[in-house]
Design an enzyme around this catalytic site. Structure first.
Site, PDB file in Angstrom:
ATOM      1  N   GLU A 161       0.793  -1.234   0.000  1.00 11.91           N
ATOM      2  CA  GLU A 161       0.000   0.000   0.000  1.00 11.91           C
ATOM      3  C   GLU A 161       0.829   1.289   0.000  1.00 11.91           C
ATOM      4  O   GLU A 161       0.574   2.212   0.773  1.00 11.91           O
ATOM      5  CB  GLU A 161      -0.958  -0.014   1.206  1.00 11.91           C
ATOM      6  CG  GLU A 161      -1.875  -1.216   1.188  1.00 11.91           C
ATOM      7  CD  GLU A 161      -2.801  -1.313   2.398  1.00 11.91           C
ATOM      8  OE1 GLU A 161      -2.820  -0.383   3.216  1.00 11.91           O
ATOM      9  OE2 GLU A 161      -3.512  -2.323   2.512  1.00 11.91           O
ATOM     10  N   ASN A 203       1.919  -5.138  -3.191  1.00 14.24           N
ATOM     11  CA  ASN A 203       0.514  -5.425  -2.883  1.00 14.24           C
ATOM     12  C   ASN A 203      -0.240  -4.125  -2.587  1.00 14.24           C
ATOM     13  O   ASN A 203       0.267  -3.265  -1.866  1.00 14.24           O
ATOM     14  CB  ASN A 203       0.483  -6.334  -1.643  1.00 14.24           C
ATOM     15  CG  ASN A 203      -0.882  -6.905  -1.332  1.00 14.24           C
ATOM     16  OD1 ASN A 203      -1.527  -7.475  -2.202  1.00 14.24           O
ATOM     17  ND2 ASN A 203      -1.322  -6.767  -0.085  1.00 14.24           N
ATOM     18  N   HIS A 239     -10.711  -5.762  -2.167  1.00 15.51           N
ATOM     19  CA  HIS A 239     -11.764  -5.561  -1.170  1.00 15.51           C
ATOM     20  C   HIS A 239     -12.900  -4.855  -1.910  1.00 15.51           C
ATOM     21  O   HIS A 239     -12.824  -3.647  -2.175  1.00 15.51           O
ATOM     22  CB  HIS A 239     -11.254  -4.697  -0.012  1.00 15.51           C
ATOM     23  CG  HIS A 239     -10.139  -5.351   0.764  1.00 15.51           C
ATOM     24  ND1 HIS A 239     -10.333  -6.487   1.506  1.00 15.51           N
ATOM     25  CD2 HIS A 239      -8.831  -5.028   0.897  1.00 15.51           C
ATOM     26  CE1 HIS A 239      -9.192  -6.838   2.085  1.00 15.51           C
ATOM     27  NE2 HIS A 239      -8.261  -5.973   1.721  1.00 15.51           N
ATOM     28  N   GLU A 266      -6.465 -10.423  -1.174  1.00 14.93           N
ATOM     29  CA  GLU A 266      -7.249 -10.175   0.052  1.00 14.93           C
ATOM     30  C   GLU A 266      -8.733 -10.105  -0.282  1.00 14.93           C
ATOM     31  O   GLU A 266      -9.467  -9.271   0.244  1.00 14.93           O
ATOM     32  CB  GLU A 266      -6.784  -8.871   0.723  1.00 14.93           C
ATOM     33  CG  GLU A 266      -5.319  -8.860   1.074  1.00 14.93           C
ATOM     34  CD  GLU A 266      -4.863  -7.595   1.815  1.00 14.93           C
ATOM     35  OE1 GLU A 266      -5.723  -6.856   2.340  1.00 14.93           O
ATOM     36  OE2 GLU A 266      -3.637  -7.362   1.859  1.00 14.93           O
ATOM     37  N   ASP A 268     -12.476  -9.994  -0.583  1.00 10.52           N
ATOM     38  CA  ASP A 268     -13.746 -10.079   0.146  1.00 10.52           C
ATOM     39  C   ASP A 268     -14.716  -9.148  -0.563  1.00 10.52           C
ATOM     40  O   ASP A 268     -14.322  -8.130  -1.121  1.00 10.52           O
ATOM     41  CB  ASP A 268     -13.617  -9.780   1.657  1.00 10.52           C
ATOM     42  CG  ASP A 268     -12.858  -8.510   1.998  1.00 10.52           C
ATOM     43  OD1 ASP A 268     -12.720  -7.614   1.128  1.00 10.52           O
ATOM     44  OD2 ASP A 268     -12.405  -8.384   3.149  1.00 10.52           O
TER      45      ASP A 268
HETATM   46  O1  9MR Z   1      -7.404  -7.893   8.610  1.00  7.18           O
HETATM   47  C1  9MR Z   1      -6.414  -7.118   9.248  1.00  7.18           C
HETATM   48  C2  9MR Z   1      -6.919  -6.621  10.594  1.00  7.18           C
HETATM   49  O2  9MR Z   1      -7.070  -7.723  11.471  1.00  7.18           O
HETATM   50  C3  9MR Z   1      -5.956  -5.621  11.170  1.00  7.18           C
HETATM   51  O3  9MR Z   1      -6.510  -5.056  12.347  1.00  7.18           O
HETATM   52  C4  9MR Z   1      -5.658  -4.538  10.151  1.00  7.18           C
HETATM   53  C5  9MR Z   1      -4.662  -3.566  10.708  1.00  7.18           C
HETATM   54  O4  9MR Z   1      -4.487  -2.490   9.926  1.00  7.18           O
HETATM   55  O5  9MR Z   1      -5.147  -5.105   8.967  1.00  7.18           O
HETATM   56  C6  9MR Z   1      -6.057  -5.939   8.355  1.00  7.18           C
HETATM   57  O6  9MR Z   1      -5.559  -6.453   7.137  1.00  7.18           O
HETATM   58  C7  9MR Z   1      -5.241  -5.467   6.163  1.00  7.18           C
HETATM   59  C8  9MR Z   1      -4.064  -5.983   5.381  1.00  7.18           C
HETATM   60  O7  9MR Z   1      -3.002  -6.269   6.257  1.00  7.18           O
HETATM   61  C9  9MR Z   1      -3.627  -4.989   4.309  1.00  7.18           C
HETATM   62  N1  9MR Z   1      -4.729  -4.623   3.459  1.00  7.18           N
HETATM   63  C10 9MR Z   1      -5.932  -4.206   4.135  1.00  7.18           C
HETATM   64  C11 9MR Z   1      -6.377  -5.238   5.151  1.00  7.18           C
HETATM   65  C12 9MR Z   1      -7.672  -4.838   5.799  1.00  7.18           C
HETATM   66  O8  9MR Z   1      -7.516  -3.692   6.545  1.00  7.18           O
END
Ligand code: 9MR
Length: 449
Positions: A161, A203, A239, A266, A268
């Site tokens: 990101e 990513n 997402h 990722e 969903d």
């Molecule tokens: O699913 C993850 C969540 O449990 C964490 O709290 C969060 C922290 O920022 O990150 C989430 O996963 C993220 C991923 O690492 C990167 N892309 C976005 C995802 C959803 O926020």
């Protein structure tokens, strides 16, 4: 059907190679071998199907039952991030990451590493650094974590990101970006040095169609390839809410054309069109030869970070949702498989004759195909093997795994690599490749040694 003919000259003390049979059969994958799990259905197309996993849920038997049954790849949802792995500068903690890894390894799943550098989930000490001190700490982090997991990670999200949302197509402002625009390539170089066999991915999210952000990333990847900065793959988080951009597949394809794999990392999807959109995203990946796998971001709706949106494939009780069926059906319809079997017997004056058979399974779509070739030893163990395939004019091999090859088109000879040359009697080894163009019959022949 296979024909097997014993060579009359087998006992003779002469050196001869005799091709004794050739047969071919055509099998439609959709009618002959519909798989009943996501992982198996994806594997038939040469791909993995994965899920984000939390170490803390591995004691929940509903969770692990679905995980073990359905998925062939795992991403640690939080356990391999910077705050988890280096809570204090120079002090590393891999306890939770190792739990995810061990569970995956014990059930034969591959692992996506997520994520070495990200502007979020940095430990407090790193958030307070800047400039060359932060750069040094960040690169050290990449080196140490990738070294710890060396050889165990299929693909690493090296940088997550780093591009800004909105119209500019440029980098996101962050403490890492402020260390200099070259921080991303420095991270990729450090990761390659630490784990040369892991695929290294960039990513990001909101990159699910051709837009300013994805185009900015596209330009970076093109530049990296031109300057030999090591990058192997791009992750599209996906997402999604209720729809997928109409140019989703075209966007994946344009990245693949740069010479990188693409992965849906990722996935969903919320909203009333969830089922249809899951099917559509799956078909898009299948239509792109270098789309090597799909990962959903959690297992049950109750495991999702999108609380209350129910964006996953299983409900809170672990039951399959209509979206699950849409994905499974799309995977099972993934293409037409052609199976060809050829038997070659080699008779020599050496210690013992080694025989092998080769069969190829080809999964085709418009413009491309994936081939999986199985090498099976006869009644004597193989010390090595050589398979020859015939590619029709207009087809080209673009990517291969688990074999060395003599070229990319026409008659291609494939030889074993270190780990798969020794094959016990009656056992098999596998290799595979991706190609452009259309193949009906690879006519593989096998010679053993
Ligand atoms: O699913 C993850 C969540 O449990 C964490 O709290 C969060 C922290 O920022 O990150 C989430 O996963 C993220 C991923 O690492 C990167 N892309 C976005 C995802 C959803 O926020």
């Amino acid at each position: 059907m296979n024909l097997t003919t014993k060579s009359a000259s087998r006992a003779a003390l002469v050196t001869a190679t005799v091709t004794v049979s050739l047969s071919a059969s055509l099998i439609l994958a959709s009618s002959a071998s519909a798989a009943t799990t996501l992982g198996a259905a994806a594997a038939q197309t040469g791909r993995y199907f994965g899920a984000a996993v939390s170490a803390g849920k591995l004691g929940d038997s509903t969770y692990t039952t679905v995980l073990n049954r359905e998925f062939t790849s795992v991403t640690a949802e939080n356990e391999m991030k910077w705050d988890a792995t280096e809570p204090n500068r120079g002090q590393f903690n891999h306890t939770s990451g190792e739990r995810v890894l061990a569970q995956a390894a014990s059930t034969g799943k591959q692992v996506r590493g997520h994520a070495l550098l990200w502007h979020q989930q940095q430990p407090g000490w790193a958030q307070r650094l800047s400039g060359s001190d932060l750069r040094q700490a960040a690169i050290n982090h990449v080196t140490r974590v990738a070294t710890h997991y060396r050889g165990k990670i299929h693909s690493w999200d090296v940088v997550n990101e780093a591009f800004a949302d909105g119209g500019g197509g440029g980098r996101r402002d962050s403490n890492l970006q402020r260390t200099g625009n070259d921080w991303i390539e420095a991270a990729f170089r450090a990761a390659r040095a630490a784990d040369p066999n892991a695929k290294l991915c960039y990513n990001d999210y909101n990159t699910d169609g051709v837009n300013a952000k994805s185009t900015g990333i596209y330009a970076m990847v093109r530049d990296f390839k031109a300057r030999n900065v090591p990058i192997d793959c791009v992750g599209f988080q996906s997402h999604l809410t209720n729809s997928v951009p109409s140019d989703y597949q075209a966007n994946l394809q344009r990245f693949a054309a740069l010479g990188v794999d693409v992965q849906i990392t990722e996935l969903d999807i919320s909203g009333a069109n969830q089922t249809a959109v899951y099917g559509s995203v799956t078909r898009s990946c299948l239509a792109v030869p270098r789309c090597t796998g799909i990962t959903v971001w959690g297992i049950r709706d109750t495991d999702s970070w999108r609380t209350g949106q129910n964006p996953l494939l299983f409900d809170g009780n672990g039951n399959k949702k209509p979206a699950y069926t849409a994905v499974l059906d799309a995977l099972n319809a993934g293409g037409t498989t052609t199976t060809t079997t050829t038997t070659t017997t080699t008779t020599t004056t050496g210690p013992a004759p080694s025989t092998c058979t080769a069969s190829a399974s080809v999964n085709s779509w418009t413009g491309g195909f994936t081939a999986t070739v199985k090498v099976t030893a006869g009644s004597t163990a193989l010390r090595g093997w050589r398979v020859t395939t015939s590619l029709p004019p207009g087809t080209t091999v673009t990517n291969a795994w688990s074999a060395d090859r003599s070229g990319d088109s026409g008659t291609v000879t494939w030889t074993d690599v270190d780990h798969n040359g020794s094959v016990a009697a009656g056992r098999s080894a596998e290799f595979g490749f991706l190609g452009t163009g259309s193949v009906a019959d690879l006519a593989p022949t096998c010679a053993g040694s």
